[in-house]
Design an enzyme around this catalytic site. Structure first.
Site, mmCIF file in Angstrom:
data_model
loop_
_atom_site.group_PDB
_atom_site.id
_atom_site.type_symbol
_atom_site.label_atom_id
_atom_site.label_comp_id
_atom_site.label_asym_id
_atom_site.label_seq_id
_atom_site.Cartn_x
_atom_site.Cartn_y
_atom_site.Cartn_z
ATOM 1 C CG ASP A 57 -2.351 92.261 50.248
ATOM 2 O OD1 ASP A 57 -1.593 92.010 51.197
ATOM 3 O OD2 ASP A 57 -3.592 92.302 50.348
ATOM 4 C CG HIS B 145 1.498 94.104 54.172
ATOM 5 N ND1 HIS B 145 1.088 93.920 55.477
ATOM 6 C CD2 HIS B 145 0.736 93.254 53.414
ATOM 7 C CE1 HIS B 145 0.143 93.001 55.530
ATOM 8 N NE2 HIS B 145 -0.102 92.589 54.284
ATOM 9 C CG HIS C 152 -3.691 95.336 54.828
ATOM 10 N ND1 HIS C 152 -3.367 95.509 53.500
ATOM 11 C CD2 HIS C 152 -3.548 93.999 55.056
ATOM 12 C CE1 HIS C 152 -3.047 94.356 52.959
ATOM 13 N NE2 HIS C 152 -3.141 93.408 53.889
ATOM 14 N NE ARG D 1 -5.205 88.275 49.908
ATOM 15 C CZ ARG D 1 -3.896 88.443 50.085
ATOM 16 N NH1 ARG D 1 -3.435 88.929 51.217
ATOM 17 N NH2 ARG D 1 -3.047 88.083 49.138
#
Length: 285
Positions: free
Chosen positions: A111, A109, A258, A273
């Site tokens: 983000d 995917h 990723h 993150r």
């Protein structure tokens, strides 16, 4: 970010860089992202990000505030809806899995493609990692585009896909799709995206958030999407990163997909993150 097969093993300049594969990824060696003079190295770090798609740093020691400050050098930051509202630093998304929570990020995917302006990139910092497992894979979606046939490129370049937050986060946030759509309505993005800084084209649909392609029947849309999703799984356009405590991955969300391997259950894996806001995807004919 084309193939890196013609690049040297080590770059020169103020950064020492070690490419990971001919297609994508590089480690930036001997650098402290919390150093007082890190601002002087931001232009080179940004150039490395554009060149390699994802860059990695080892042995970092950052507070949340330093993590945020480093990310701000690259643009405005975004706040994820999964972040608790009472969190002191809302820019930090904590991703923690362990005995009571199996990892759920184990599909290819990009983000937040459900945003009108999906992120430029994310900076992911490892706080706790399993003794073995929990690697993250990255795929160069520009090379995925380049490996399509000319006829398929031409066909896909005229298509628009819909991206929907509810496909993933309705269940995770325990909210009805309609409730999520009030704030984050489904978004339309080109199936093939032009990178705003490099001009390269990349496949820009993903199995996590893309619901369908406009103007096609359900079966036609699913067939095309399944074919395009599968391009990320080509081992020749990937790199694989083995995490250690203090490791950081910084990826260009506009050209990379990723996958976080969830093979470490029931061990713990705790990451934080910080994500840099991006711009509206477009295709330049």
């Amino acid at each position: 970010m084309a193939s890196l097969a013609d690049k040297s093993a080590l770059d020169t300049g103020s950064l020492t860089i070690r490419p990971m594969t001919p297609a994508i990824g590089a480690e930036v060696l001997e650098i402290d992202l919390a150093a007082a003079d890190i601002a002087n190295k931001i232009p080179e770090i940004r150039s490395a990000l554009l060149k390699y798609g994802v860059i990695f740093f080892r042995d970092q020691e950052l507070t949340q505030e330093q993590h945020i400050a480093f990310a701000r050098h690259f643009g405005e930051l975004e706040i994820h809806p999964a972040t608790p509202k009472d969190q002191p630093n809302p820019e930090v998304l904590r991703i923690a899995h362990g005995p009571k929570s199996r990892g759920q990020e184990n599909n290819w995917h990009s983000d937040v493609t459900w945003r009108e302006c999906p992120s430029l990139g994310s900076i992911l910092y490892a706080h706790e990692v399993p003794e073995v497992g929990g690697d993250t894979l990255f795929a160069n979606m520009h090379l995925a585009y380049e490996r399509l046939s000319e006829k398929m490129k031409q066909f896909c370049e005229g298509l628009t896909a819909v991206h929907d937050i509810a496909r993933v986060f309705a269940k995770r946030l325990n909210k009805a799709p309609e409730e999520l759509h009030e704030k984050y309505p489904p978004m339309r993005h080109p199936v093939i995206r032009t990178h705003p800084e490099t001009g390269e084209r990349a496949v820009y649909v993903n199995n996590g958030f893309t619901s369908h392609i406009e103007g096609l029947s359900k079966d036609e849309s699913q067939w095309i999407l399944s074919h395009l999703y599968a391009t990320a799984a080509d081992a020749e356009i990937q790199c694989r990163f083995r995490w250690e405590k203090g490791s950081i991955a910084f990826w260009d969300n506009r050209v990379c997909q990723h996958l976080a391997v969830s093979d470490y259950f029931p061990a713990r894996r705790v990451m934080e993150r910080v994500t840099i806001a991006g711009d509206k995807p477009y295709f330049e004919a």
